[in-house]
Design an enzyme around this catalytic site. Structure first.
Site, mmCIF file in Angstrom:
data_model
loop_
_atom_site.group_PDB
_atom_site.id
_atom_site.type_symbol
_atom_site.label_atom_id
_atom_site.label_comp_id
_atom_site.label_asym_id
_atom_site.label_seq_id
_atom_site.Cartn_x
_atom_site.Cartn_y
_atom_site.Cartn_z
ATOM 1 N N SER A 158 0.851 -1.197 0.000
ATOM 2 C CA SER A 158 0.000 0.000 0.000
ATOM 3 C C SER A 158 0.880 1.238 0.000
ATOM 4 O O SER A 158 2.009 1.208 0.518
ATOM 5 C CB SER A 158 -0.903 0.013 1.238
ATOM 6 N N TYR A 181 -1.396 -0.552 10.547
ATOM 7 C CA TYR A 181 -1.559 -0.843 9.113
ATOM 8 C C TYR A 181 -0.370 -0.309 8.323
ATOM 9 O O TYR A 181 0.226 -1.024 7.509
ATOM 10 C CB TYR A 181 -2.856 -0.218 8.604
#
Length: 282
Positions: A158, A181
């Site tokens: 990501s 995350y």
């Protein structure tokens, strides 16, 4: 002189290959599974949600040229990864492509991040599961792979791995952040490099895709709030599409990328260069 075969039909062909795509029941996983099925790959999608998996598999099987099958699995534990690998081994003696796409996110206030859900589960699914599933499927990836047509492991990272902005933009989410995350996706990038070095001698190449803004469960709020305007602030002026993701996923699974391993490739509409330019101007 002899002329090499440089036709698109040869360089970019994935027809007849076998792929495993975790998290294939939604979002980017479904985009990649669809691209492979439409180009003649036999695809196994896996996640915990059977209803979702069946719906996607049924839809993809209607479009041909390849086929889509599903296996219910939990890849957040070593045992779950081993169970999925064993289920694949019962059906296939060789796989050519592994897409480690399953992921989790947890938003919380800085002073109130729960240890189990906020850190352990995110790191287990996003990092540990990626490692153990790759290990478990290495024998099937290695079999019959060659230097000119290596097996491909594609890890989905990501843009969060490249930036330090953690704040969540959503109602009732003041001071909420995604510390685990972002950290987990940075770990994916580094693990990609480690796996690439480890597996190159087995003719298994390992690369990471670093997506920016694409439609998924994680970005559903942004898409619902901004509608057609979502992504307009990016240098390319739009969000990513299934076609964008398919192009890169097909490339990394084809002989055209046979000299690439350990790469972490942004597909983000220029969002990371925008952030870099902003930081440089400060």
């Amino acid at each position: 002189m002899s002329v090499e075969d440089l036709k698109i039909s040869s360089l970019y062909s994935v027809e007849g290959k076998v792929a495993v795509v975790t998290g294939g029941g939604s979002g980017i996983g479904t985009m990649i599974a669809s691209a492979y099925v439409q180009n003649g790959v036999r695809v196994y999608i896996a996640s915990r949600k059977e209803k979702q998996l069946k719906k996607v598999a049924d839809a993809l099987n209607k479009i041909g040229q390849g086929s889509c099958h599903y296996i219910v699995a939990d890849v957040s534990t070593k045992a779950g990864c081993d169970a999925l690998a064993n289920a694949i081994k019962e059906k296939e003696s060789k796989i050519h492509i592994l897409v480690n796409n399953s992921g989790a996110v947890w938003a919380a206030q800085y002073s109130d991040v729960p240890e189990s859900e906020g850190w352990d589960h995110v790191m287990d699914l996003n990092v540990k599961g990626l490692f153990y599933l790759t290990v478990a499927l290495t024998p099937l990836l290695e079999k019959d792979s060659t230097k000119l047509d290596p097996a491909s492991v594609i890890n989905i990272s990501s843009v969060a791995s490249l930036i330090a902005v953690t704040q969540v933009s959503a109602p009732a989410a003041d001071n909420y952040g995604l510390w685990s995350y972002h950290t987990s996706k940075a770990a994916v990038n580094h693990l990609t490099a480690q796996l690439a070095v480890t597996l190159a001698k087995k003719n298994i190449h390992v690369n990471a895709i670093i997506p920016g803004l694409f439609p998924s469960k994680m970005t559903a709020f942004a898409f619902s709030m901004k509608g057609a305007n979502v992504g307009k602030g990016l240098p390319t002026g739009r969000a990513g599409s299934a076609q964008d993701m398919a192009g890169l996923a097909l490339f990394l699974a084809s002989p055209a990328s046979a000299y690439i391993t350990g790469a972490c490739i942004p597909i983000d509409g220029g969002s990371t260069i925008r952030v870099a330019k902003f930081k440089a101007s400060m």
